[in-house]
Write an enzyme that holds these catalytic residues in place. Structure first.
Site, PDB file in Angstrom:
ATOM      1  N   ASP A  18       0.826  -1.198   0.000  1.00 48.31           N
ATOM      2  CA  ASP A  18       0.000   0.000   0.000  1.00 48.31           C
ATOM      3  C   ASP A  18       0.867   1.257   0.000  1.00 48.31           C
ATOM      4  OD1 ASP A  18      -2.355   1.361  -0.047  1.00 48.31           O
ATOM      5  OD2 ASP A  18      -2.998   0.833   1.976  1.00 48.31           O
ATOM      6  N   TYR A  54       6.235 -10.042   6.944  1.00 52.11           N
ATOM      7  CA  TYR A  54       6.197  -8.597   7.148  1.00 52.11           C
ATOM      8  C   TYR A  54       6.747  -8.253   8.527  1.00 52.11           C
ATOM      9  CZ  TYR A  54       3.120  -7.670   3.106  1.00 52.11           C
ATOM     10  OH  TYR A  54       2.603  -7.544   1.855  1.00 52.11           O
TER      11      TYR A  54
END
Length: 332
Positions: free
Chosen positions: A98, A157
């Site tokens: 994003d 992540y």
């Protein structure tokens, strides 16, 4: 699990070494369970790239001209170098990060109707055309069946939190600052509830993607590591829904502040409704998040026969000048 992790481990337009140049003859969602038909044409060659980027200035991964995205800038560089258009290149990324999210180990693939004798010149040309916030770390030949997104077995992540009254200015673009004192033990207890296979509908924001992703994902680990003033949250799973990681982190922040008990996690998971999470937490900011690695089975990473060697970049060496060698001889 037997996966291989990718990532966590001169003039740019100079002539590149090509073979068969006369022969002429995918884009960004997180889910990876809809496998496409074989996409590589008989006379095409597939290439895998590992990319690192500082996402601060960019509007995420997925192709968009303005404001620019990572995919757009990489495609633009490849178009200038290869003289192919984006439909021919079919660049596909493993993860649609994003706006503002960083990456150390993003993986992508593209195809060309010709092969290369060596990849170092292509590698140097790409990095020469890209802005300094984006770097191609590796380029390698890939098997025809390799797909950056659909071959993925897991992704890792990291989310960094700077837990101190005064923010470190050198981490301000890469870590979320909180002056609230966190309880890491409570956060670990809560994170353990995420591990396993669950329906994560409560932790997914609405996506602009027309396809409805499978909300059932498996989390392999969710670790909370203390590194001085930095709390590093590390999560590995089969895939993640839109903003799922940032929403899980947001809830853990509330639990770490002891505003909520750890056992609120299974209750929110069971609701399978994003509105349930909204009662307690908003998404964590994007700049603390980084895609560290994309993991594949070892077999799919094997190089095709006869392809060029993997490029990790060209190493430069300084050679001694003739005058220095003459001076050294005179001293003896």
């Amino acid at each position: 699990m037997g996966f291989a992790a990718i990532g966590f481990s001169s003039s740019p337009l100079r002539a590149l070494s090509l073979s068969n140049p006369s022969q002429r003859l995918e884009g960004g969602g997180e889910e990876q369970n809809h496998h496409p038909a074989k996409l590589t044409l008989p006379c095409s060659h597939k290439w895998r790239i590992v990319i690192a980027y500082d996402g601060t200035k960019f509007s995420g991964w997925q192709y968009q001209r303005s404001p620019p995205t990572i995919q757009y800038l990489i495609e633009s560089a490849l178009i200038r170098i290869t003289k192919l258009d984006r439909k021919e290149l079919r660049l596909v990324g493993a993860s649609r990060t994003d706006t503002g999210v960083h990456a150390w180990g993003q993986v992508a693939h593209f195809v060309t109707p010709f092969t290369y004798d060596g990849l170092q010149s292509l590698h140097a040309a790409m990095n020469g055309l890209l802005p300094p916030e984006i770097r191609v770390r590796e380029i390698s030949p890939a098997l025809p069946e390799f797909h950056a997104r659909f071959s993925t077995k897991s992704k890792t992540y990291h989310y960094k939190i700077y837990n101190n009254p005064i923010m470190d200015p050198f981490l301000s673009l890469y870590a979320y600052h909180s002056a609230h004192k966190f309880n890491p033990a409570s956060m670990r207890e809560a994170a353990a509830y995420f591990v396993g296979k669950h329906d994560f509908s409560s932790f997914a924001n609405a996506s602009h993607n027309d396809r409805l992703p499978d909300p059932v994902k498996e989390i392999f680990r969710f670790d909370i590591n203390e590194m001085g003033a930095v709390l590093q949250l590390e999560v590995e799973g089969t895939g993640f829904l839109y903003r799922q990681v940032r929403n899980m982190v947001a809830l853990l922040l509330q639990i770490g502040r002891e505003a909520l008990p750890p056992n609120v996690v299974p209750k929110i998971l069971a609701a399978q409704d994003r509105r349930e999470l909204a009662k307690f937490a908003l998404s964590a900011p994007p700049h603390g998040l980084c895609l560290m690695s994309v993991n594949y089975e070892h077999e799919i990473l094997k190089p095709p026969e006869g392809g060029p060697d993997i490029s990790f970049g060209r190493t430069h060496q300084v050679s001694r000048c003739a005058g220095a060698e003459k001076h050294a001889l005179l001293e003896h």
